[in-house]
Design a protein around this motif. Structure first.
Motif, PDB file in Angstrom:
ATOM      1  N   PRO A  42      -0.801  -5.306  -5.383  1.00 16.22           N
ATOM      2  CA  PRO A  42      -2.294  -4.853  -5.654  1.00 16.22           C
ATOM      3  C   PRO A  42      -2.340  -3.372  -5.663  1.00 16.22           C
ATOM      4  O   PRO A  42      -1.394  -2.692  -4.979  1.00 16.22           O
ATOM      5  CB  PRO A  42      -2.986  -5.437  -4.324  1.00 16.22           C
ATOM      6  CG  PRO A  42      -2.036  -5.588  -3.233  1.00 16.22           C
ATOM      7  CD  PRO A  42      -0.515  -6.011  -4.292  1.00 16.22           C
ATOM      8  N   GLY A  43      -3.545  -2.839  -6.228  1.00 19.55           N
ATOM      9  CA  GLY A  43      -3.805  -1.397  -6.015  1.00 19.55           C
ATOM     10  C   GLY A  43      -3.100  -0.691  -7.350  1.00 19.55           C
ATOM     11  O   GLY A  43      -3.036   0.600  -6.989  1.00 19.55           O
ATOM     12  N   LEU A  44      -2.791  -1.181  -8.330  1.00 18.36           N
ATOM     13  CA  LEU A  44      -1.911  -0.443  -9.288  1.00 18.36           C
ATOM     14  C   LEU A  44      -2.892   0.433 -10.337  1.00 18.36           C
ATOM     15  O   LEU A  44      -2.661   1.577 -10.873  1.00 18.36           O
ATOM     16  CB  LEU A  44      -1.282  -1.323 -10.229  1.00 18.36           C
ATOM     17  CG  LEU A  44      -0.185  -2.128  -9.867  1.00 18.36           C
ATOM     18  CD1 LEU A  44       0.215  -3.070 -11.026  1.00 18.36           C
ATOM     19  CD2 LEU A  44       0.979  -1.186  -9.458  1.00 18.36           C
ATOM     20  N   LEU A  45      -4.231   0.152 -10.163  1.00 16.36           N
ATOM     21  CA  LEU A  45      -5.331   0.711 -10.963  1.00 16.36           C
ATOM     22  C   LEU A  45      -5.967   1.835  -9.901  1.00 16.36           C
ATOM     23  O   LEU A  45      -6.342   1.489  -8.832  1.00 16.36           O
ATOM     24  CB  LEU A  45      -6.249  -0.020 -11.588  1.00 16.36           C
ATOM     25  CG  LEU A  45      -5.723  -1.179 -12.603  1.00 16.36           C
ATOM     26  CD1 LEU A  45      -6.804  -1.932 -13.116  1.00 16.36           C
ATOM     27  CD2 LEU A  45      -5.203  -0.234 -13.862  1.00 16.36           C
ATOM     28  N   ALA A  46      -5.977   3.035 -10.578  1.00 14.28           N
ATOM     29  CA  ALA A  46      -6.723   4.177  -9.718  1.00 14.28           C
ATOM     30  C   ALA A  46      -8.037   4.150  -9.889  1.00 14.28           C
ATOM     31  O   ALA A  46      -8.561   3.449 -10.850  1.00 14.28           O
ATOM     32  CB  ALA A  46      -6.140   5.560 -10.097  1.00 14.28           C
ATOM     33  N   GLY A  47      -9.047   4.441  -8.718  1.00  8.99           N
ATOM     34  CA  GLY A  47     -10.285   4.393  -8.659  1.00  8.99           C
ATOM     35  C   GLY A  47     -11.123   3.732  -7.757  1.00  8.99           C
ATOM     36  O   GLY A  47     -10.151   2.827  -6.929  1.00  8.99           O
ATOM     37  N   THR A  48     -12.177   3.746  -7.861  1.00  5.61           N
ATOM     38  CA  THR A  48     -13.004   2.711  -6.740  1.00  5.61           C
ATOM     39  C   THR A  48     -14.059   1.887  -7.591  1.00  5.61           C
ATOM     40  O   THR A  48     -14.477   2.336  -8.659  1.00  5.61           O
ATOM     41  CB  THR A  48     -13.636   3.767  -5.663  1.00  5.61           C
ATOM     42  OG1 THR A  48     -14.501   4.413  -6.272  1.00  5.61           O
ATOM     43  CG2 THR A  48     -12.583   4.316  -4.974  1.00  5.61           C
ATOM     44  N   LEU A  49     -14.598   1.018  -7.016  1.00  5.37           N
ATOM     45  CA  LEU A  49     -15.794   0.249  -7.299  1.00  5.37           C
ATOM     46  C   LEU A  49     -16.924   0.536  -6.637  1.00  5.37           C
ATOM     47  O   LEU A  49     -17.173   0.653  -5.383  1.00  5.37           O
ATOM     48  CB  LEU A  49     -15.481  -1.335  -7.138  1.00  5.37           C
ATOM     49  CG  LEU A  49     -14.163  -1.723  -7.912  1.00  5.37           C
ATOM     50  CD1 LEU A  49     -14.037  -3.366  -7.509  1.00  5.37           C
ATOM     51  CD2 LEU A  49     -14.533  -1.837  -9.410  1.00  5.37           C
ATOM     52  N   GLY A  50     -18.102   0.933  -7.475  1.00  2.00           N
ATOM     53  CA  GLY A  50     -19.459   1.212  -6.795  1.00  2.00           C
ATOM     54  C   GLY A  50     -19.769  -0.292  -6.344  1.00  2.00           C
ATOM     55  O   GLY A  50     -19.650  -1.148  -6.629  1.00  2.00           O
ATOM     56  N   ASP A  51     -20.989  -0.076  -5.321  1.00  3.71           N
ATOM     57  CA  ASP A  51     -21.664  -1.297  -4.944  1.00  3.71           C
ATOM     58  C   ASP A  51     -22.310  -2.425  -6.083  1.00  3.71           C
ATOM     59  O   ASP A  51     -22.100  -3.475  -5.927  1.00  3.71           O
ATOM     60  CB  ASP A  51     -22.767  -0.953  -4.003  1.00  3.71           C
ATOM     61  CG  ASP A  51     -22.270  -0.421  -2.682  1.00  3.71           C
ATOM     62  OD1 ASP A  51     -21.082  -0.821  -2.117  1.00  3.71           O
ATOM     63  OD2 ASP A  51     -23.039   0.249  -1.924  1.00  3.71           O
TER      64      ASP A  51
END
Length: 66
Positions: A42-51
């Motif tokens: 898990p966690g291969l893609l950078a960035g975050t998800l908004g609500d």
């Protein structure tokens, strides 16, 4: 036994559809061994998800998925 039930179901499938069933079973089985050999990291893609990512989809979009 479950294998016997599966075999009986296969016997009831028309001959001209058996190649499709074979492909399904074959590639499913190959995928099982691949999962064991290469666990997901898990966690291969950078960035975050908004609500808003977790907001329900609008009804119009849900209809397109059906």
């Amino acid at each position: 036994m479950l294998i016997e039930k599966i075999i009986q179901e296969l016997r009831d499938i028309p001959e001209d559809k058996l190649a499709e069933i074979y492909d399904l079973i074959h590639y499913f089985r190959l995928g099982l061994s691949r999962e064991i050999d290469q666990p997901r990291t898990p966690g291969l893609l950078a960035g975050t998800l908004g609500d808003s990512f977790f907001d329900p989809l609008p009804e119009e979009e849900l209809q397109r998925w059906e």
